[in-house]
Design a protein around this motif. Structure first.
Motif, mmCIF file in Angstrom:
data_model
loop_
_atom_site.group_PDB
_atom_site.id
_atom_site.type_symbol
_atom_site.label_atom_id
_atom_site.label_comp_id
_atom_site.label_asym_id
_atom_site.label_seq_id
_atom_site.Cartn_x
_atom_site.Cartn_y
_atom_site.Cartn_z
ATOM 1 N N ASP A 83 -4.602 0.263 -0.981
ATOM 2 C CA ASP A 83 -3.945 1.232 -0.106
ATOM 3 C C ASP A 83 -3.376 0.461 1.083
ATOM 4 O OD1 ASP A 83 -3.261 3.621 1.174
ATOM 5 O OD2 ASP A 83 -5.274 3.905 2.020
ATOM 6 N N GLU A 93 -9.373 2.209 -0.770
ATOM 7 C CA GLU A 93 -8.699 3.459 -0.367
ATOM 8 C C GLU A 93 -9.657 4.202 0.554
ATOM 9 O OE1 GLU A 93 -5.618 5.527 -1.299
ATOM 10 O OE2 GLU A 93 -6.654 6.312 0.453
ATOM 11 N N LYS A 113 2.325 7.325 -3.412
ATOM 12 C CA LYS A 113 1.488 8.528 -3.446
ATOM 13 C C LYS A 113 2.346 9.742 -3.118
ATOM 14 C CE LYS A 113 -1.720 6.679 -0.627
ATOM 15 N NZ LYS A 113 -2.957 6.461 0.155
HETATM 16 CA CA CA Z 1 -5.121 5.377 3.533
#
Ligand code: CA
Length: 226
Positions: free
Chosen positions: A50, A6, A102
Motif C-alpha cells: 500500500d 496495508e 483501489k
Molecule cells: Ca493505506
C-alpha cells in the motif's frame, strides 16, 4: 508466501483471505515496522505494498527493499488509490513490478498476482541465454544488463520488455503484443504503460537505448538493421 502491507484492516483481511482461498500462503502487516520484522523471519515470493501508510510510506519501503541485495529481487505490486496517485506512481521509476488501483475486483487482483509470480518464476528457470546488440549485452540467467561493460539496473518489467524485443529482433512489436506478453493479461487499453516502460528503459540504457526504435502508429522494434 505473499506479504501484504496495508493499514486498512478490512482491505488487508480481504486480500489475505482472497489469496488464501486462491491457494497462496499470505500474511498481512499493518505498517512498515511490522513488515520488516516479518522479513527477518522469512522472505516472501511477492510483496503487495500500500502507498499511504502510517510511519514509513509504501514508496520508502519499496526504496529500502530495492537497495538491499537480499530483497531487491522480490517482486512488488504497489496498491494505490485511483486517480492522481495512480497516475503519479505509474510515471515514476519506482522499481515496482505492477500497480493496482483501489478499489479493485478480486478476480483481477488474483490474475495480476499470478502474472507477476509467473514472470518471476520464469526468470529463475531460464538459463544460459545471452544477447548482444551493439554496446548492449544481456545475460538472461543472471538478469544482467551491460552497456559498454557497465552494469545497468532495470526493473523486472523493463528487463522483460528488453528481452522480448531482443527475442524478436528486427520485428516490430505492437503495444498490445508487449502488454499481453509481459503483463500477462488484457490490460484494457492502458497501452501508455508500455510507453512509460520504454521511456525509462531508453533513459537507463543511454546511448544503447537508441537501438529501440519507435515505429509510428505500430509499436517498437530493436536493432532492425542487423
Ligand atoms: Ca493505506
Amino acid at each position: 508466501m505473499i506479504y501484504c502491507v496495508e493499514d486498512e484492516r478490512n482491505i488487508r483481511e480481504l486480500i489475505v483471505y482472497t489469496l488464501e482461498t486462491s491457494g497462496f500462503e499470505a500474511r498481512g502487516f499493518s505498517d512498515g515496522a511490522q513488515f520488516f520484522k516479518g522479513m527477518e523471519e522469512k522472505k516472501p515470493d511477492l510483496i503487495l505494498l500500500d502507498i499511504m501508510l502510517p510511519g514509513e510510506d509504501g514508496m520508502e519501503i519499496l526504496k529500502k527493499l530495492k537497495r538491499n541485495s537480499d530483497t531487491d529481487h522480490i517482486p512488488v505490486i504497489m496498491v494505490t488509490a485511483k486517480g492522481a496517485e495512480y497516475d503519479k506512481v505509474l510515471g515514476l521509476d519506482t522499481g515496482a513490478d505492477d500497480y493496482i488501483a483501489k478499489p479493485f475486483g478480486m478476480m483481477e487482483f488474483v490474475a495480476r498476482v499470478k502474472a507477476v509470480l509467473r514472470r518471476s518464476n520464469k526468470d529463475i528457470q531460464q538459463s544460459g541465454r545471452e544477447y548482444t546488440a551493439g554496446k548492449l549485452k544481456v545475460q538472461v540467467d543472471q538478469h544482467r544488463v551491460m552497456v559498454d561493460d557497465n552494469p545497468v539496473a532495470l526493473t523486472l518489467k523493463e528487463f522483460e520488455v528488453l528481452r522480448y524485443l531482443l527475442e524478436n529482433r528486427g520485428i516490430v512489436l505492437t503495444r498490445n503484443q508487449l502488454l499481453e506478453h509481459i503483463w500477462g493479461y488484457d490490460f484494457d487499453g492502458e497501452t501508455r504503460t508500455v510507453d512509460v516502460h520504454i521511456r525509462t528503459l531508453r533513459q537507463k540504457l543511454g546511448e544503447a537505448g537508441e537501438m529501440i526504435e519507435t515505429v509510428r502508429g505500430v509499436g517498437y522494434r530493436i536493432g532492425g538493421n542487423q
